[in-house]
Design a protein around this motif. Structure first.
Motif, mmCIF file in Angstrom:
data_model
loop_
_atom_site.group_PDB
_atom_site.id
_atom_site.type_symbol
_atom_site.label_atom_id
_atom_site.label_comp_id
_atom_site.label_asym_id
_atom_site.label_seq_id
_atom_site.Cartn_x
_atom_site.Cartn_y
_atom_site.Cartn_z
ATOM 1 N N SER A 1 0.908 -1.174 0.134
ATOM 2 C CA SER A 1 -0.023 -0.045 -0.022
ATOM 3 C C SER A 1 0.833 1.390 0.058
ATOM 4 O O SER A 1 0.411 2.161 -0.816
ATOM 5 C CB SER A 1 -0.956 0.131 1.194
ATOM 6 O OG SER A 1 -1.790 -1.194 1.024
ATOM 7 N N GLU B 1 -1.403 3.998 -1.522
ATOM 8 C CA GLU B 1 -2.556 3.606 -1.238
ATOM 9 C C GLU B 1 -2.726 3.896 0.192
ATOM 10 O O GLU B 1 -1.931 3.914 1.006
ATOM 11 C CB GLU B 1 -3.048 2.411 -1.589
ATOM 12 C CG GLU B 1 -2.859 2.108 -3.026
ATOM 13 C CD GLU B 1 -2.930 0.280 -3.239
ATOM 14 O OE1 GLU B 1 -2.912 0.146 -4.406
ATOM 15 O OE2 GLU B 1 -2.895 -0.300 -2.355
ATOM 16 N N GLN B 2 -4.171 4.241 0.667
ATOM 17 C CA GLN B 2 -4.612 4.395 1.902
ATOM 18 C C GLN B 2 -4.608 3.042 2.616
ATOM 19 O O GLN B 2 -4.624 1.940 2.061
ATOM 20 C CB GLN B 2 -5.704 4.677 2.260
ATOM 21 C CG GLN B 2 -6.049 6.169 1.779
ATOM 22 C CD GLN B 2 -7.675 6.747 2.108
ATOM 23 O OE1 GLN B 2 -8.469 5.872 2.195
ATOM 24 N NE2 GLN B 2 -7.670 7.957 2.456
ATOM 25 N N ILE B 3 -4.084 2.940 4.053
ATOM 26 C CA ILE B 3 -4.037 1.792 4.698
ATOM 27 C C ILE B 3 -4.971 1.660 5.624
ATOM 28 O O ILE B 3 -5.301 2.621 6.484
ATOM 29 C CB ILE B 3 -2.628 1.641 5.497
ATOM 30 C CG1 ILE B 3 -1.274 1.651 4.546
ATOM 31 C CG2 ILE B 3 -2.245 0.204 6.297
ATOM 32 C CD1 ILE B 3 -0.170 2.152 4.972
#
Length: 108
Positions: free
Chosen positions: A74, A79-81
């Motif tokens: 991520s 990307e958002q975690i």
């Protein structure tokens, strides 16, 4: 989600007999009979508790590895975690091209 079910049967007939049956959601099962339990209980106090602890330990190890891999992936992808570990694990399984160990071995 697939689960293994641990069932402990106590048969109070001739003295004491235990059988542990492990059943997979796909219908497969394995039986650990009283002689095998007796052998294991030469080294451990309670075979069922040991089996449950071993299973829980393996699940925890695999889950930690999945979370570590997904967090790294991520971050690399910007990307958002997710906050919850269950959501991180689900994101790992939801990735396009995900394959479990069995499927990876088939490709070799």
């Amino acid at each position: 989600m697939r689960k293994l079910i641990f069932v402990l049967f106590l048969i109070p007939s001739v003295s004491f007999c235990e059988t542990i049956t492990v059943t997979h959601s796909d219908g497969r099962s394995a039986i650990i009979d009283d002689s095998e339990i007796k052998i294991v209980e030469n080294d451990v106090i309670d075979a069922f508790e040991w089996l449950e602890g071993a299973w829980n330990g393996k699940v925890s190890s695999c889950e930690s590895r999945i979370i570590d891999q997904e967090v790294i992936k991520s971050i690399e992808n910007g990307e958002q975690i997710p906050i919850l570990k269950e959501d991180i694990v689900q994101k790992y399984f939801d990735r396009p091209g995900y394959k479990n160990r069995k499927d990876k071995e088939k490709e070799k």
